[in-house]
Motif scaffolding. Structure first.
Motif, PDB file in Angstrom:
ATOM      1  N   UNK A 140       0.850  -1.190   0.000  1.00 50.12           N
ATOM      2  CA  UNK A 140       0.000   0.000   0.000  1.00 50.12           C
ATOM      3  C   UNK A 140       0.890   1.245   0.000  1.00 50.12           C
ATOM      4  N   UNK A 141       0.370   2.346  -0.530  1.00 51.21           N
ATOM      5  CA  UNK A 141       1.110   3.604  -0.575  1.00 51.21           C
ATOM      6  C   UNK A 141       1.446   4.093   0.824  1.00 51.21           C
ATOM      7  N   UNK A 142       2.558   4.794   0.931  1.00 48.39           N
ATOM      8  CA  UNK A 142       2.959   5.377   2.213  1.00 48.39           C
ATOM      9  C   UNK A 142       1.939   6.422   2.628  1.00 48.39           C
ATOM     10  N   UNK A 143       1.763   6.564   3.939  1.00 48.37           N
ATOM     11  CA  UNK A 143       0.807   7.523   4.459  1.00 48.37           C
ATOM     12  C   UNK A 143      -0.561   6.903   4.729  1.00 48.37           C
ATOM     13  N   UNK A 144      -0.823   5.742   4.187  1.00 52.46           N
ATOM     14  CA  UNK A 144      -2.087   5.044   4.409  1.00 52.46           C
ATOM     15  C   UNK A 144      -2.001   4.338   5.760  1.00 52.46           C
ATOM     16  N   UNK A 145      -2.983   4.545   6.639  1.00 51.86           N
ATOM     17  CA  UNK A 145      -2.969   3.917   7.958  1.00 51.86           C
ATOM     18  C   UNK A 145      -3.556   2.518   7.850  1.00 51.86           C
ATOM     19  N   UNK A 146      -2.755   1.541   8.235  1.00 51.74           N
ATOM     20  CA  UNK A 146      -3.181   0.150   8.154  1.00 51.74           C
ATOM     21  C   UNK A 146      -3.447  -0.400   9.544  1.00 51.74           C
ATOM     22  N   UNK A 147      -4.425  -1.249   9.637  1.00 57.86           N
ATOM     23  CA  UNK A 147      -4.825  -1.865  10.902  1.00 57.86           C
ATOM     24  C   UNK A 147      -3.935  -3.068  11.189  1.00 57.86           C
ATOM     25  N   UNK A 148      -3.588  -3.239  12.474  1.00 57.47           N
ATOM     26  CA  UNK A 148      -2.852  -4.418  12.902  1.00 57.47           C
ATOM     27  C   UNK A 148      -3.872  -5.506  13.250  1.00 57.47           C
ATOM     28  N   UNK A 149      -3.452  -6.750  13.185  1.00 61.48           N
ATOM     29  CA  UNK A 149      -4.318  -7.879  13.516  1.00 61.48           C
ATOM     30  C   UNK A 149      -3.606  -8.783  14.510  1.00 61.48           C
ATOM     31  N   UNK A 150      -4.362  -9.218  15.537  1.00 60.74           N
ATOM     32  CA  UNK A 150      -3.801 -10.049  16.599  1.00 60.74           C
ATOM     33  C   UNK A 150      -4.370 -11.460  16.538  1.00 60.74           C
ATOM     34  N   UNK A 151      -3.488 -12.444  16.673  1.00 68.92           N
ATOM     35  CA  UNK A 151      -3.896 -13.847  16.686  1.00 68.92           C
ATOM     36  C   UNK A 151      -4.612 -14.154  18.005  1.00 68.92           C
ATOM     37  N   UNK A 152      -5.819 -14.709  17.900  1.00 67.04           N
ATOM     38  CA  UNK A 152      -6.592 -15.063  19.099  1.00 67.04           C
ATOM     39  C   UNK A 152      -6.002 -16.273  19.819  1.00 67.04           C
ATOM     40  N   UNK A 153      -5.168 -17.041  19.143  1.00 60.76           N
ATOM     41  CA  UNK A 153      -4.597 -18.252  19.730  1.00 60.76           C
ATOM     42  C   UNK A 153      -3.345 -17.951  20.555  1.00 60.76           C
ATOM     43  N   UNK A 154      -2.374 -17.247  19.943  1.00 63.18           N
ATOM     44  CA  UNK A 154      -1.083 -17.061  20.617  1.00 63.18           C
ATOM     45  C   UNK A 154      -0.735 -15.603  20.931  1.00 63.18           C
ATOM     46  N   UNK A 155      -1.505 -14.644  20.401  1.00 59.94           N
ATOM     47  CA  UNK A 155      -1.237 -13.242  20.690  1.00 59.94           C
ATOM     48  C   UNK A 155      -0.298 -12.546  19.720  1.00 59.94           C
ATOM     49  N   UNK A 156       0.199 -13.273  18.701  1.00 60.20           N
ATOM     50  CA  UNK A 156       1.072 -12.642  17.698  1.00 60.20           C
ATOM     51  C   UNK A 156       0.317 -11.496  17.038  1.00 60.20           C
ATOM     52  N   UNK A 157       1.018 -10.373  16.817  1.00 60.36           N
ATOM     53  CA  UNK A 157       0.412  -9.230  16.151  1.00 60.36           C
ATOM     54  C   UNK A 157       1.058  -9.051  14.779  1.00 60.36           C
ATOM     55  N   UNK A 158       0.219  -9.069  13.733  1.00 64.73           N
ATOM     56  CA  UNK A 158       0.705  -8.810  12.374  1.00 64.73           C
ATOM     57  C   UNK A 158       0.745  -7.298  12.182  1.00 64.73           C
ATOM     58  N   UNK A 159       1.938  -6.779  11.908  1.00 67.91           N
ATOM     59  CA  UNK A 159       2.155  -5.357  11.645  1.00 67.91           C
ATOM     60  C   UNK A 159       2.327  -5.175  10.140  1.00 67.91           C
ATOM     61  N   UNK A 160       1.381  -4.538   9.468  1.00 72.94           N
ATOM     62  CA  UNK A 160       1.490  -4.374   8.019  1.00 72.94           C
ATOM     63  C   UNK A 160       2.759  -3.642   7.581  1.00 72.94           C
ATOM     64  N   UNK A 161       3.239  -2.718   8.424  1.00 75.05           N
ATOM     65  CA  UNK A 161       4.448  -1.976   8.067  1.00 75.05           C
ATOM     66  C   UNK A 161       5.671  -2.879   7.975  1.00 75.05           C
TER      67      UNK A 161
END
Length: 70
Positions: free
Chosen positions: A11-32
């Motif tokens: 995605x283009x820079x400046x676009x705010x992306x949502x993070x997603x958290x795994x309900x099983x282990x708590x890992x957070x996916x950071x789009x950046x």
């Protein structure tokens, strides 16, 4: 039979992306950051991850992740 190669477009820079958290282990996916362990480039939003993408820590599928505000 030829294999299709999936090319992800960040995605283009400046676009705010949502993070997603795994309900099983708590890992957070950071789009950046993307997911280097599965060749996902930085800037790839969760919604654009391949359907076969799984949590790099516990192997949970995408439907086991919940959106988090940044």
């Amino acid at each position: 039979m030829r294999k299709k190669i999936l090319t992800l477009q960040p995605i283009k820079k400046g676009y705010i992306m949502k993070m997603y958290k795994c309900k099983i282990c708590g890992y957070v996916y950071h789009p950046e950051k993307g997911d280097p362990s599965q060749n996902i480039p930085p800037g790839t939003p969760f919604e654009k991850l391949p359907e076969n993408w799984v949590c790099p820590l516990c192997g949970a599928e995408k439907d086991q992740f919940i959106g988090q505000s940044i």
